[in-house]
Design an enzyme around this catalytic site. Structure first.
Site, PDB file in Angstrom:
ATOM      1  N   ALA A  80       0.723  -1.179  -0.123  1.00  0.00           N
ATOM      2  CA  ALA A  80       0.038   0.233  -0.115  1.00  0.00           C
ATOM      3  C   ALA A  80       0.625   1.195   0.002  1.00  0.00           C
ATOM      4  O   ALA A  80       0.374   2.431  -0.590  1.00  0.00           O
ATOM      5  CB  ALA A  80      -0.788   0.006   1.186  1.00  0.00           C
ATOM      6  N   VAL A 103      -4.374  -2.789   4.532  1.00  0.00           N
ATOM      7  CA  VAL A 103      -3.304  -2.851   5.645  1.00  0.00           C
ATOM      8  C   VAL A 103      -3.832  -3.163   6.907  1.00  0.00           C
ATOM      9  O   VAL A 103      -5.277  -2.839   7.304  1.00  0.00           O
ATOM     10  CB  VAL A 103      -2.905  -1.119   5.887  1.00  0.00           C
ATOM     11  CG1 VAL A 103      -1.466  -1.075   6.680  1.00  0.00           C
ATOM     12  CG2 VAL A 103      -2.701  -0.776   4.393  1.00  0.00           C
ATOM     13  N   HIS A 124       4.334  -1.023  11.913  1.00  0.00           N
ATOM     14  CA  HIS A 124       4.401   0.145  11.439  1.00  0.00           C
ATOM     15  C   HIS A 124       3.061   0.284  10.485  1.00  0.00           C
ATOM     16  O   HIS A 124       2.897   1.156   9.581  1.00  0.00           O
ATOM     17  CB  HIS A 124       5.525   0.302  10.496  1.00  0.00           C
ATOM     18  CG  HIS A 124       5.793  -0.528   9.343  1.00  0.00           C
ATOM     19  ND1 HIS A 124       6.388  -1.837   9.313  1.00  0.00           N
ATOM     20  CD2 HIS A 124       5.362  -0.556   8.090  1.00  0.00           C
ATOM     21  CE1 HIS A 124       6.483  -2.263   8.235  1.00  0.00           C
ATOM     22  NE2 HIS A 124       5.940  -1.795   7.575  1.00  0.00           N
ATOM     23  N   THR A 154       1.492  -5.773  11.609  1.00  0.00           N
ATOM     24  CA  THR A 154       2.673  -4.980  11.641  1.00  0.00           C
ATOM     25  C   THR A 154       2.829  -3.969  12.765  1.00  0.00           C
ATOM     26  O   THR A 154       1.453  -3.351  13.128  1.00  0.00           O
ATOM     27  CB  THR A 154       2.870  -4.230  10.247  1.00  0.00           C
ATOM     28  OG1 THR A 154       4.015  -3.518  10.240  1.00  0.00           O
ATOM     29  CG2 THR A 154       1.517  -3.414   9.923  1.00  0.00           C
TER      30      THR A 154
END
Ligand code: INI
Length: 161
Positions: free
Chosen positions: A57, A82, A89, A87
């Site tokens: 992304a 996402v 981040h 993750t």
């Protein structure tokens, strides 16, 4: 009666580019299927749809900018997923994708549509990729058709064909 301007959803002849992230492909591939289905059912020819894959992304805005500025496409649909659980981040990737796509959209002459899922977990992503919350790829594709038609009216010309 006020004058109203509305985009139409029929877009025969329009060329549409889809930017699809490969990260979380098991979700994004479903979004691409939904987008292509929505476009073809509303009159866009198969051959007028181009799917461009990028790593994740984070890279979507830079690819979308090139497609939007290239002059070949009447709309660009950005698709990705996402997932926070996957993750640390998440915020950087999701934030950059959202702001980056918005920035491209603001300066582009053609509509650039945000179809990036940002979810807490995989289950929420699955729900938005063709199960109980519909398919956000389908929704993004329809937004692209509506906006292309709207731009054609607001800009005084026809949609790019
Ligand atoms: N890219 C995604 O599209 N979704 C994610 O959930 C994700 N996570 O979890 O990290 C992700 N990361 C990759 C990123 O988009 C870039 O491709 C990478 O950092 C290289 O620039």
């Amino acid at each position: 009666m006020p004058r109203t301007i509305d985009g139409q959803l029929s877009a025969r002849g329009i060329k549409v580019a889809i930017v699809a992230a490969r990260f979380n492909a098991f979700i994004v591939d479903r979004l691409v299927e939904g987008a292509v289905d929505a476009l073809t059912r509303h009159g866009v020819a198969d051959g007028d749809i181009t799917v461009v894959h990028c790593p994740g992304a984070f890279e979507i805005p830079q690819v979308a900018k090139r497609l939007a500025d290239g002059g070949e496409y009447g709309a660009v649909v950005c698709l990705g997923s996402v997932i926070r659980g996957a993750t640390t981040h998440y915020d950087y990737v999701a934030g950059h994708a959202a702001y980056g796509i918005a920035e491209v959209a603001m300066s582009a002459k053609v509509p650039v549509i945000f179809g990036v899922l940002t979810t807490e977990n995989i289950e929420q992503a699955v729900e938005r990729a063709g199960t109980k919350a519909g398919n956000k790829g389908w929704d993004a594709a329809l937004a692209a058709l509506e906006m292309a038609s709207l731009y054609a009216q607001l800009d005084g010309g026809g949609p790019k064909r």
